[in-house]
Motif scaffolding. Structure first.
Motif, short mmCIF file in Angstrom:
data_model
loop_
_atom_site.label_atom_id
_atom_site.label_comp_id
_atom_site.label_asym_id
_atom_site.label_seq_id
_atom_site.Cartn_x
_atom_site.Cartn_y
_atom_site.Cartn_z
N GLU A 138 -4.39 -7.31 -0.44
CA GLU A 138 -3.96 -6.93 -1.77
C GLU A 138 -2.75 -7.71 -2.25
O GLU A 138 -2.41 -7.69 -3.41
CB GLU A 138 -3.65 -5.44 -1.81
CG GLU A 138 -2.39 -5.06 -1.07
CD GLU A 138 -2.40 -3.56 -0.73
OE1 GLU A 138 -1.33 -2.96 -0.80
OE2 GLU A 138 -3.44 -3.04 -0.41
N GLY A 152 0.82 -1.21 0.00
CA GLY A 152 0.00 0.00 0.00
C GLY A 152 0.86 1.26 0.00
O GLY A 152 0.48 2.29 -0.55
N GLU A 206 -7.24 7.64 -6.80
CA GLU A 206 -6.61 6.31 -6.70
C GLU A 206 -6.24 5.81 -8.10
O GLU A 206 -6.74 6.28 -9.12
CB GLU A 206 -7.54 5.33 -6.00
CG GLU A 206 -7.60 5.64 -4.50
CD GLU A 206 -8.31 4.60 -3.65
OE1 GLU A 206 -7.95 4.51 -2.47
OE2 GLU A 206 -9.23 3.91 -4.14
N ARG A 246 -6.71 -0.10 -7.94
CA ARG A 246 -7.92 -0.38 -7.14
C ARG A 246 -9.08 -0.83 -8.02
O ARG A 246 -10.12 -1.23 -7.50
CB ARG A 246 -8.35 0.88 -6.38
CG ARG A 246 -7.32 1.36 -5.41
CD ARG A 246 -7.32 0.48 -4.18
NE ARG A 246 -6.05 0.59 -3.50
CZ ARG A 246 -5.70 -0.17 -2.47
NH1 ARG A 246 -6.51 -1.07 -2.01
NH2 ARG A 246 -4.52 -0.03 -1.92
N GLY A 262 -14.32 -2.95 -9.74
CA GLY A 262 -13.66 -2.51 -8.51
C GLY A 262 -14.28 -1.24 -7.94
O GLY A 262 -15.10 -0.58 -8.58
N SER A 313 1.24 2.50 -3.39
CA SER A 313 0.05 2.82 -4.17
C SER A 313 -0.38 4.26 -3.93
O SER A 313 -0.89 4.91 -4.82
CB SER A 313 -1.11 1.92 -3.77
OG SER A 313 -0.77 0.59 -4.01
N ASP A 314 -0.19 4.71 -2.72
CA ASP A 314 -0.64 6.04 -2.35
C ASP A 314 0.52 7.01 -2.53
O ASP A 314 1.59 6.83 -1.97
CB ASP A 314 -1.09 5.97 -0.88
CG ASP A 314 -1.59 7.28 -0.38
OD1 ASP A 314 -2.81 7.45 -0.38
OD2 ASP A 314 -0.76 8.14 0.00
N PHE A 323 -13.18 2.36 -6.22
CA PHE A 323 -12.03 3.24 -6.00
C PHE A 323 -12.51 4.66 -5.74
O PHE A 323 -13.65 5.02 -6.05
CB PHE A 323 -11.07 3.20 -7.20
CG PHE A 323 -11.76 3.32 -8.53
CD1 PHE A 323 -12.08 4.57 -9.06
CD2 PHE A 323 -12.11 2.19 -9.25
CE1 PHE A 323 -12.71 4.68 -10.28
CE2 PHE A 323 -12.75 2.29 -10.48
CZ PHE A 323 -13.06 3.54 -10.99
N SER A 364 -14.53 8.96 -8.51
CA SER A 364 -14.65 7.68 -7.81
C SER A 364 -15.39 6.71 -8.73
O SER A 364 -16.00 7.13 -9.73
CB SER A 364 -15.45 7.86 -6.53
OG SER A 364 -16.79 8.19 -6.86
#
Ligand code: GLU
Length: 368
Positions: free
Chosen positions: A145, A108, A313, A278, A307, A111-112, A309, A328
């Motif tokens: 994940e 993670g 993201e 995501r 998914g 990812s961010d 999200f 989103s």
């Protein structure tokens, strides 16, 4: 001699290399690594250690037999072993008057974008404070994940190297490098000194179970090499038991297998390329062509969404790209419904706002 100029390197040490057969930590080995890293520091080369061994050490401490397979059991062993591992690293470096800092990561963190930048800042700060970063996966909480890659410090170390602007990733393992055939079965097997491209042949060799004497096996190392090559830093697989192996690789001596960098992603592109997506967006041919030609992704070219999200993201775009979502998944579904009804009425909204802006799209070739 190899053409390597190194200012910062990541050294990943596998469980089989730093633990004894019973899983206990080989303290003399750690001290030898510390000696080499301190010597490199004097040559102005910064080193980040990615250290495996938590699960092995925990399992040995708990008196458990054999290799742990169950995920919850591995997590419990890692919880016990991680502190032992850090204590051992602290003692090893204290011989040379150096401090260590524990950096526990999950995927993670890559990812961010904010967490990714925080990681780099924290590592830079540790160096400024004269402490050696010792990284491991936070196995205790690393679950959903990353299930299929649980316990793969090879990939983790490549992502760490990419995020911290390292020039070299050194994977220390219990084999001399990548061979063209299984060296155990075939005495004529030859070590491949340099790999410039991950060909089908390399994947086949690495995929063969027979080449897998080390924990993660060759396949995870080749996956790490793909990241390294795409991100533009070199990677070497070498035998961790060779004398002064870290010093020698850093001095560009030709040992092990070198994977040469092939492209230079910018820092942001690196992040995007390896961020965990995501959701997945499916497109029609027109939208795919537009993206391949460097244009933004508009909602009306989207055929399906998978998914959940949030805005900001990362999503996978078809099988060939990744991008940062401007809405989103819920907002996108609403947009798509609008597109459908407009289409039925024969209208086309000319002022559609991009779901992914062109500056936030990266065409990925071989990374997952
Ligand atoms: N994170 C695991 C551990 O510390 C090791 C994973 C690996 O060897 O790739 O035990």
């Amino acid at each position: 001699m190899r053409n390597l100029e190194i200012k910062r390197m990541v050294v990943k040490i596998g469980t089989n290399t730093l633990c004894r057969e019973d899983g206990s930590i080989n303290k003399e080995y750690l001290e030898d690594v510390a000696r080499q890293l301190v010597e490199l520091e004097a040559r102005h080369i910064q080193c980040i250690v990615v250290s495996s061994g938590a699960i092995g050490a925990g399992s040995s401490e708990l008196g458990l037999d054999g290799v742990q397979k169950d995920v919850a059991m591995k997590q419990a062993c890692a919880a016990v072993g991680q502190s032992l591992l850090m204590r051992a690293w602290r003692e090893a470096f204290s011989v040379y008057g150096k401090k260590v800092g524990q950096v526990l990561l999950t995927y993670g963190a890559f990812s961010d974008r904010t967490r990714h930048l925080n990681l780099k800042k924290a590592i830079d700060e540790l160096f400024r404070l004269n402490a050696v970063p010792i990284v491991n996966e936070n196995d205790v909480i690393a679950t959903d994940e990353i299930d299929e890659i649980f316990g793969d410090n090879d990939k983790l170390s490549a992502l760490v190297a990419g995020s911290t602007d390292a020039d070299l990733l050194l994977l220390l393992t219990d084999v001399d490098g990548l061979y063209d055939r299984n060296p155990d079965a075939d005495p004529h097997a030859l070590l491949i000194p340099v790999v410039d491209e991950i060909t089908e042949d390399i994947l086949r060799i690495a995929g063969s179970k027979k080449n897998e004497r080390s924990t993660g096996g060759m396949r995870t190392k080749i996956n790490a090499a793909m990241i390294a090559m795409e991100c533009g830093f070199a990677m070497v697989i070498a035998n961790g038991k060779l004398d002064d192996v870290i010093l020698r690789v850093a001095a560009a001596e030709e040992i092990g297998t070198l994977f040469t960098p092939s492209s230079h992603y910018s820092n942001r592109e690196r992040w995007l390329a390896y961020a965990f997506p995501r959701g997945t967006i499916y497109l029609d041919e027109g939208a795919e062509e537009a993206i391949r030609n460097g244009r933004s992704l508009l909602p009306c070219g989207i055929t399906a969404v998978e998914g959940v999200f949030k805005r900001g993201e990362v999503v996978r775009i078809g099988t060939f790209a990744k991008g940062v979502a401007n809405f989103s998944s819920e907002e996108l579904e609403a947009q798509l419904a609008l597109c459908r009804s407009e289409r039925e009425e024969g209208k086309r909204n000319k002022n559609e706002s991009a779901f992914v802006s062109s500056s936030n799209i990266i065409i990925t070739s071989n990374n997952p």
